[in-house]
Each structure stands twice: as C-alpha cells, then as structure tokens.
Design a protein around this motif. Structure first.
Motif, PDB file in Angstrom:
ATOM      1  N   GLY A  11       0.776  -1.237   0.000  1.00 13.67           N
ATOM      2  CA  GLY A  11       0.000   0.000   0.000  1.00 13.67           C
ATOM      3  C   GLY A  11       0.804   1.283   0.000  1.00 13.67           C
ATOM      4  N   ALA A  12       2.140   1.190   0.075  1.00 16.86           N
ATOM      5  CA  ALA A  12       2.985   2.390   0.110  1.00 16.86           C
ATOM      6  C   ALA A  12       4.395   2.038  -0.333  1.00 16.86           C
ATOM      7  N   LEU A  13       5.164   3.067  -0.646  1.00 12.86           N
ATOM      8  CA  LEU A  13       6.596   2.917  -0.922  1.00 12.86           C
ATOM      9  C   LEU A  13       7.334   3.773   0.105  1.00 12.86           C
ATOM     10  N   THR A  14       8.447   3.278   0.605  1.00 12.73           N
ATOM     11  CA  THR A  14       9.214   4.075   1.561  1.00 12.73           C
ATOM     12  C   THR A  14      10.700   3.752   1.448  1.00 12.73           C
ATOM     13  N   ASP A  15      11.505   4.734   1.818  1.00  4.87           N
ATOM     14  CA  ASP A  15      12.951   4.510   1.932  1.00  4.87           C
ATOM     15  C   ASP A  15      13.407   4.815   3.356  1.00  4.87           C
ATOM     16  N   GLY A  16      12.441   4.990   4.258  1.00  5.84           N
ATOM     17  CA  GLY A  16      12.745   5.296   5.650  1.00  5.84           C
ATOM     18  C   GLY A  16      12.761   6.785   5.952  1.00  5.84           C
ATOM     19  N   VAL A  17      12.940   7.614   4.932  1.00  2.00           N
ATOM     20  CA  VAL A  17      12.932   9.065   5.109  1.00  2.00           C
ATOM     21  C   VAL A  17      11.609   9.642   4.629  1.00  2.00           C
ATOM     22  N   ILE A  18      11.145   9.144   3.473  1.00  2.00           N
ATOM     23  CA  ILE A  18       9.831   9.539   2.963  1.00  2.00           C
ATOM     24  C   ILE A  18       8.990   8.289   2.735  1.00  2.00           C
ATOM     25  N   THR A  19       7.694   8.502   2.695  1.00  2.00           N
ATOM     26  CA  THR A  19       6.746   7.453   2.344  1.00  2.00           C
ATOM     27  C   THR A  19       5.842   8.010   1.262  1.00  2.00           C
ATOM     28  N   LEU A  20       5.575   7.202   0.249  1.00  2.00           N
ATOM     29  CA  LEU A  20       4.634   7.563  -0.808  1.00  2.00           C
ATOM     30  C   LEU A  20       3.394   6.713  -0.623  1.00  2.00           C
ATOM     31  N   ARG A  21       2.244   7.371  -0.596  1.00  2.00           N
ATOM     32  CA  ARG A  21       0.975   6.658  -0.482  1.00  2.00           C
ATOM     33  C   ARG A  21       0.008   7.230  -1.504  1.00  2.00           C
ATOM     34  N   PRO A  22      -0.997   6.449  -1.889  1.00  2.00           N
ATOM     35  CA  PRO A  22      -1.963   6.948  -2.872  1.00  2.00           C
ATOM     36  C   PRO A  22      -2.719   8.179  -2.377  1.00  2.00           C
ATOM     37  N   LEU A  23      -2.966   9.105  -3.295  1.00  2.00           N
ATOM     38  CA  LEU A  23      -3.807  10.267  -3.022  1.00  2.00           C
ATOM     39  C   LEU A  23      -5.222   9.790  -2.721  1.00  2.00           C
ATOM     40  N   LEU A  74       0.305  10.230  -6.034  1.00  2.00           N
ATOM     41  CA  LEU A  74       0.832   9.863  -4.724  1.00  2.00           C
ATOM     42  C   LEU A  74       1.105  11.090  -3.871  1.00  2.00           C
ATOM     43  N   VAL A  75       0.975  10.921  -2.563  1.00  2.00           N
ATOM     44  CA  VAL A  75       1.337  11.955  -1.603  1.00  2.00           C
ATOM     45  C   VAL A  75       2.707  11.606  -1.053  1.00  2.00           C
ATOM     46  N   ILE A  76       3.609  12.579  -1.054  1.00  2.00           N
ATOM     47  CA  ILE A  76       4.929  12.419  -0.440  1.00  2.00           C
ATOM     48  C   ILE A  76       4.769  12.789   1.031  1.00  2.00           C
ATOM     49  N   CYS A  77       5.052  11.849   1.922  1.00  2.00           N
ATOM     50  CA  CYS A  77       4.922  12.092   3.362  1.00  2.00           C
ATOM     51  C   CYS A  77       6.277  11.994   4.042  1.00  2.00           C
ATOM     52  N   ARG A 118      14.146  11.668  -3.626  1.00  2.00           N
ATOM     53  CA  ARG A 118      13.815  10.345  -3.088  1.00  2.00           C
ATOM     54  C   ARG A 118      12.501   9.834  -3.685  1.00  2.00           C
ATOM     55  N   ALA A 119      11.519  10.719  -3.803  1.00  2.00           N
ATOM     56  CA  ALA A 119      10.220  10.325  -4.367  1.00  2.00           C
ATOM     57  C   ALA A 119      10.374   9.901  -5.829  1.00  2.00           C
ATOM     58  N   ALA A 120      11.149  10.653  -6.597  1.00  2.00           N
ATOM     59  CA  ALA A 120      11.358  10.311  -8.016  1.00  2.00           C
ATOM     60  C   ALA A 120      12.037   8.948  -8.147  1.00  2.00           C
ATOM     61  N   VAL A 121      12.998   8.670  -7.282  1.00  2.00           N
ATOM     62  CA  VAL A 121      13.699   7.377  -7.322  1.00  2.00           C
ATOM     63  C   VAL A 121      12.745   6.248  -6.938  1.00  2.00           C
ATOM     64  N   LEU A 122      11.964   6.423  -5.875  1.00  2.00           N
ATOM     65  CA  LEU A 122      11.017   5.382  -5.459  1.00  2.00           C
ATOM     66  C   LEU A 122       9.992   5.086  -6.554  1.00  2.00           C
ATOM     67  N   VAL A 123       9.464   6.128  -7.180  1.00  2.00           N
ATOM     68  CA  VAL A 123       8.482   5.936  -8.254  1.00  2.00           C
ATOM     69  C   VAL A 123       9.130   5.227  -9.436  1.00  2.00           C
ATOM     70  N   ALA A 124      10.335   5.627  -9.799  1.00  2.00           N
ATOM     71  CA  ALA A 124      11.024   4.985 -10.925  1.00  2.00           C
ATOM     72  C   ALA A 124      11.285   3.505 -10.636  1.00  2.00           C
ATOM     73  N   TRP A 126       9.640   1.495  -8.605  1.00  2.00           N
ATOM     74  CA  TRP A 126       8.358   0.798  -8.635  1.00  2.00           C
ATOM     75  C   TRP A 126       7.887   0.619 -10.072  1.00  2.00           C
ATOM     76  N   ALA A 127       7.947   1.670 -10.856  1.00  2.00           N
ATOM     77  CA  ALA A 127       7.459   1.618 -12.238  1.00  2.00           C
ATOM     78  C   ALA A 127       8.233   0.591 -13.059  1.00  2.00           C
ATOM     79  N   PHE A 128       9.545   0.584 -12.935  1.00  2.00           N
ATOM     80  CA  PHE A 128      10.351  -0.343 -13.727  1.00  2.00           C
ATOM     81  C   PHE A 128      10.226  -1.789 -13.241  1.00  2.00           C
ATOM     82  N   ALA A 129       9.999  -1.980 -11.951  1.00  2.00           N
ATOM     83  CA  ALA A 129       9.897  -3.337 -11.401  1.00  2.00           C
ATOM     84  C   ALA A 129       8.500  -3.930 -11.527  1.00  2.00           C
ATOM     85  N   GLU A 130       7.463  -3.097 -11.429  1.00  2.00           N
ATOM     86  CA  GLU A 130       6.100  -3.621 -11.307  1.00  2.00           C
ATOM     87  C   GLU A 130       5.196  -3.367 -12.512  1.00  2.00           C
TER      88      GLU A 130
END
Length: 191
Positions: A11-23, A74-77, A118-124, A126-130
């Motif tokens: 339900g989310a992506l995180t690197d420990g500093v930011i979390t991305l969740r659906p809007l 996504l919301v950057i948290c 960080r958000a751009a890297v997490l999205v990239a 996810w997009a390339f893997a999934e």
C-alpha cells in the motif's frame, strides 16, 4: 486482467525518510493548498491554480484513474511524522511505447531535504519493477533549476530542449526534457 498500474506493495513505498501513499479524498485540503502556492502554479501546465472543486475532484477520482492505468497520484509524506509534504504523479500517457511521465510539487517547509529526489527514485524503481514502463520522462521550465537538479540527482539525463512546447498564460513556454531508463537507476542502498 492484469492491471497496467498495480497497487503499491503493502500500500505504500518508503525509503525510511519519505513514504509515498496513494492520493485519497481526505487529501483535498492539502492538495488545494499545495497546488495554489504561487511557485507551484508557475510550474503547472498551463500555469493556472485549480479551484477547490478541481482539487476535490482530483482526489475523488485518483483511485479510479489508477485502476484504469491512466495515472498514479501519490502523496509524499515525511516518514518520521506521517505529515504530507508534497505530491508526485506518474502519468502513463504512452502505453504503446511504454513511456510514462512524472511530475511533482513540494511544500516549502520540506524543500532542500531531498524529499523530491527520493520520491522520483522510489516511483522509478516501482514503475520499472512492477509495470511494463520502460522509460520515464519529466520536463522542466528552463528557469526551474531546482527541478532540474532533482531530476539529475535521481538519475535522469537531460535529453533535449523543446521550444514553445507548453501553453503559458500569455505566451508559450520552453521545456527541458529529461528521461531515465531502468539501467540508469543506482542500486538501492540500505538505510
């Protein structure tokens, strides 16, 4: 049927500093405030702030637009507090060529902390893997040096300068095109 844009793992992506969740519909106040900041409006296409109803509709329709494979909003948290810091969207506008585009905005209190990179890297990742996305692009106004630095730090490469590409308020705006491929991403690091 396999979805073009699947749900985020857990339900989310995180690197420990930011979390991305659906809007979500509950993000209307935050999104309206963010998208009405003058410097954020200046980077929109076209550069016109949404009214409250538009922000409400975007939040209300986010899940369905994701389900049909059109876009992932996504919301950057801030991972430490859970506070919303910005937004990032992945727009799958060219499924035939497997190319998608990202765009992002950040509240002033969270800038210069690496959140957008960080958000751009997490999205990239996810997009390339999934997904079937093979190429991500982003564009910036030539005057938006901060956004250009974000993209470069995230691994994007400047590919071109497009004259009068985007509509402005009274004149057309140039656009600097950046792109990233799966091979351009740095390997994930352990926090």
């Amino acid at each position: 049927i396999a979805r073009v844009l699947p749900d985020l793992p857990g339900g989310a992506l995180t690197d420990g500093v930011i979390t991305l969740r659906p809007l979500a519909p509950t993000d209307t106040d935050f999104l309206y405030t963010l998208l009405n900041l003058p410097d954020v409006v200046a980077t929109m296409v076209p550069p016109v702030a949404p009214d409250r109803v538009e922000a409400e509709l975007r939040c209300a329709r986010a899940e369905s637009r994701w389900l049909i494979g059109e876009r992932a909003d996504l919301v950057i948290c801030d991972a430490a507090t859970g506070a919303p810091a910005g937004d990032i969207g992945l727009y799958y506008q060219e499924q035939a060529t497997q190319q998608a585009m990202i765009g992002y905005s950040l509240m002033p209190a969270y800038r210069r902390r690496g959140f957008t990179t960080r958000a751009a890297v997490l999205v990239a990742r996810w997009a390339f893997a999934e997904t079937s996305i093979a190429r991500l692009i982003a564009g910036t106004n030539p005057d938006n040096v901060g956004s250009q630095r974000v993209l470069e730090r995230a691994g994007f490469t400047r590919e071109g300068y497009q004259r009068s590409r985007l509509p402005g308020v009274t004149t057309r705006i140039d656009d600097i095109l950046f792109a990233i491929l799966p091979s351009d991403l740095a390997p994930p690091t352990t926090p």
